[in-house]
Structure formats: C-alpha cells, structure tokens
Design a protein around this motif. Structure first.
Motif, PDB file in Angstrom:
ATOM      1  N   PRO A  52       0.807  -1.229   0.000  1.00  0.00           N
ATOM      2  CA  PRO A  52       0.000   0.000   0.000  1.00  0.00           C
ATOM      3  C   PRO A  52       0.838   1.277   0.000  1.00  0.00           C
ATOM      4  O   PRO A  52       0.288   2.373   0.023  1.00  0.00           O
ATOM      5  CB  PRO A  52      -0.793  -0.114   1.310  1.00  0.00           C
ATOM      6  N   TYR A  53       2.169   1.159  -0.040  1.00  0.00           N
ATOM      7  CA  TYR A  53       3.033   2.319   0.121  1.00  0.00           C
ATOM      8  C   TYR A  53       3.763   2.691  -1.165  1.00  0.00           C
ATOM      9  O   TYR A  53       4.054   1.838  -2.009  1.00  0.00           O
ATOM     10  CB  TYR A  53       4.068   2.063   1.229  1.00  0.00           C
ATOM     11  N   TRP A  54       4.055   3.996  -1.262  1.00  0.00           N
ATOM     12  CA  TRP A  54       4.844   4.502  -2.381  1.00  0.00           C
ATOM     13  C   TRP A  54       6.150   5.105  -1.869  1.00  0.00           C
ATOM     14  O   TRP A  54       6.168   5.748  -0.823  1.00  0.00           O
ATOM     15  CB  TRP A  54       4.055   5.570  -3.146  1.00  0.00           C
ATOM     16  N   TYR A  55       7.197   4.878  -2.632  1.00  0.00           N
ATOM     17  CA  TYR A  55       8.521   5.395  -2.300  1.00  0.00           C
ATOM     18  C   TYR A  55       9.082   6.103  -3.535  1.00  0.00           C
ATOM     19  O   TYR A  55       8.612   5.893  -4.655  1.00  0.00           O
ATOM     20  CB  TYR A  55       9.477   4.266  -1.901  1.00  0.00           C
ATOM     21  N   VAL A  63      14.501   8.184  -1.111  1.00  0.00           N
ATOM     22  CA  VAL A  63      14.422   9.558  -0.600  1.00  0.00           C
ATOM     23  C   VAL A  63      13.647   9.564   0.712  1.00  0.00           C
ATOM     24  O   VAL A  63      12.570   8.976   0.820  1.00  0.00           O
ATOM     25  CB  VAL A  63      13.743  10.483  -1.630  1.00  0.00           C
ATOM     26  N   LYS A  64      14.186  10.270   1.726  1.00  0.00           N
ATOM     27  CA  LYS A  64      13.545  10.341   3.034  1.00  0.00           C
ATOM     28  C   LYS A  64      13.580  11.781   3.551  1.00  0.00           C
ATOM     29  O   LYS A  64      14.528  12.515   3.282  1.00  0.00           O
ATOM     30  CB  LYS A  64      14.259   9.429   4.043  1.00  0.00           C
ATOM     31  N   ASN A  65      12.541  12.152   4.292  1.00  0.00           N
ATOM     32  CA  ASN A  65      12.459  13.503   4.898  1.00  0.00           C
ATOM     33  C   ASN A  65      12.740  14.597   3.881  1.00  0.00           C
ATOM     34  O   ASN A  65      13.512  15.524   4.134  1.00  0.00           O
ATOM     35  CB  ASN A  65      13.450  13.618   6.063  1.00  0.00           C
ATOM     36  N   GLU A  66      12.082  14.511   2.755  1.00  0.00           N
ATOM     37  CA  GLU A  66      12.396  15.460   1.685  1.00  0.00           C
ATOM     38  C   GLU A  66      11.203  15.643   0.751  1.00  0.00           C
ATOM     39  O   GLU A  66      10.393  14.743   0.549  1.00  0.00           O
ATOM     40  CB  GLU A  66      13.590  14.923   0.897  1.00  0.00           C
ATOM     41  N   TRP A  67      11.124  16.874   0.198  1.00  0.00           N
ATOM     42  CA  TRP A  67      10.117  17.171  -0.816  1.00  0.00           C
ATOM     43  C   TRP A  67      10.588  16.672  -2.181  1.00  0.00           C
ATOM     44  O   TRP A  67      11.775  16.706  -2.477  1.00  0.00           O
ATOM     45  CB  TRP A  67       9.873  18.672  -0.909  1.00  0.00           C
ATOM     46  N   VAL A  68       9.630  16.261  -2.985  1.00  0.00           N
ATOM     47  CA  VAL A  68       9.922  15.841  -4.355  1.00  0.00           C
ATOM     48  C   VAL A  68       8.897  16.510  -5.271  1.00  0.00           C
ATOM     49  O   VAL A  68       7.692  16.485  -4.987  1.00  0.00           O
ATOM     50  CB  VAL A  68       9.830  14.311  -4.519  1.00  0.00           C
ATOM     51  N   GLY A  78       8.392  10.697   3.994  1.00  0.00           N
ATOM     52  CA  GLY A  78       8.650  10.744   5.423  1.00  0.00           C
ATOM     53  C   GLY A  78       9.955  10.099   5.841  1.00  0.00           C
ATOM     54  O   GLY A  78      10.769   9.681   5.007  1.00  0.00           O
ATOM     55  N   PRO A  79      10.184   9.986   7.154  1.00  0.00           N
ATOM     56  CA  PRO A  79      11.444   9.442   7.668  1.00  0.00           C
ATOM     57  C   PRO A  79      11.714   8.001   7.260  1.00  0.00           C
ATOM     58  O   PRO A  79      12.856   7.569   7.234  1.00  0.00           O
ATOM     59  CB  PRO A  79      11.291   9.577   9.190  1.00  0.00           C
TER      60      PRO A  79
END
Length: 212
Positions: A52-55, A63-68, A78-79
C-alpha cells in the motif's frame, strides 16, 4: 481350527508387508525448485510501489524527509521513505496531501470543517484575505478550521463571522440581537467613538449601547 489359521495368515501377511517396506502410505516424488528466480530490484530513479506504500528513489537511494516535485506537483517522503497522504506536520507547519500524495492548495472541506491551504501548501491560520473577503481560521496550535457564524476575539480585538465564514467589515450590521460597527479590517468598534459624526458607545465586546 480353520478360522485360527486364517487369523495367523493375516497377521503374517501384515508383518511381511511392514518388514519388506511395502508402502502403506502414498509416497511423493522429490520436487525440484527453480533457484534461478531474479531478486526484486528497486528503480534507480522514480516512484516505486510496495504493497500500500509509495517510495521515491534517486540514484538508487530511497528519498527520506524530503520534498519531491514531479509532474508539476509536490510530494513529501517521510522518515521511513513512505509518501505522505492526509494531514502531516512538517517543520511545525501543517500540510494536506491527497490520496495520490500530491500537496493540496486551496479550500478544503474535512470532517465538517473548512480549511485553507496557501499557495505554498501551508495551512492558513488567523485572519486572511481570500477571494476578496476576510476570514478567520483558528490560530490555536494544531487547529486551523474556519470560524463560521460566531463572535470571537483575536489579538485583543473582537470580530464577527457570517455563516459562510466571511467577516463583517466596513459599516453597521446587526448580529446576536445587537448592533455593531466593523472597521475595514473587521475589528469591531469598542468604547466611545465617533462614527460619521455620530457619538456612539459600545461595550467591551462591541455591542452598541447608546449615543452619548
């Protein structure tokens, strides 16, 4: 005697079958697995869906803790690298993300309340001008809902919001059984003031009392 011989013969046959290893249960032929299956590989760049998740990956790194920014829309990872949806607080600011993860801008109806997300996606709080009208959005921590049809205090002054959330401004009006006068800022007249040459007295909440 004949029956006894039959029983002895049956017992002997059973021991014979067991002793010779004759199968009393079905045997299964050996199964050979294909060990040439290729392991799953995440993309070098771009989106990846796992359950159910997107990365989002950049140079094969999650990518973590960052805008895209992608396709003209903004997303936040998120983290744990999971794409945000719904409400999230980032650097002490609240944002709303659609079910597809894109950052929301504009008026938002949510759980019976109305919120406003600015052009930067940040939830608006306090008094603001929007589409030619003034509104008040709850300024208490972790709130932000629009005030509708109510009399309220903000930064030491009183205001009144109509049923549609717009604030009364620029003149006399009646609300809650009292007359009030609102300045262009939306602030209500308080105490003794002169309005268009008329001496008017209001109580501490902005309710008109009398002329003096």
């Amino acid at each position: 005697m004949r029956n006894t011989l039959k029983r002895i013969s049956a017992i002997a046959l059973a021991f014979t079958l067991l002793g010779t290893g004759t199968a009393l249960t079905k045997t299964v032929a050996p199964q050979y697995c294909n060990n040439s299956i290729t392991a799953y590989a995440a993309p070098e760049n771009g989106w990846d869906n796992v359950g159910p998740y997107w990365y989002y990956y950049r140079n094969s790194q999650k990518v973590k803790n960052e805008w895209v920014k992608d396709g003209g829309y903004y997303y936040y990872l998120g983290p744990d690298g999971i794409m945000y949806t719904d409400w999230h607080k980032i650097n002490e600011k609240w944002y709303y993300f659609r079910t597809n993860g894109s950052m929301y801008i504009g008026e938002l109806g949510y759980n019976g309340h109305v919120y406003l997300l600015g052009k930067d996606g940040i939830m608006v709080q306090g008094i603001t001008d929007y589409n030619g009208y003034k509104y008040y959005f709850n300024s208490q921590p972790d709130t932000g809902e629009r005030f509708d049809n109510c009399h309220f205090q903000y930064k030491g002054s009183y205001y009144i919001a109509r049923k549609n959330g717009t604030l009364y401004t620029n003149g006399w009006f009646k609300w809650g059984g009292f007359r009030h006068y609102a300045y262009p800022s939306g602030k209500l007249a308080l105490g003794r003031v002169i309005i268009n040459g008329e001496r008017c007295e209001f109580d501490k909440r902005g309710n008109f009392i009398r002329n003096w």
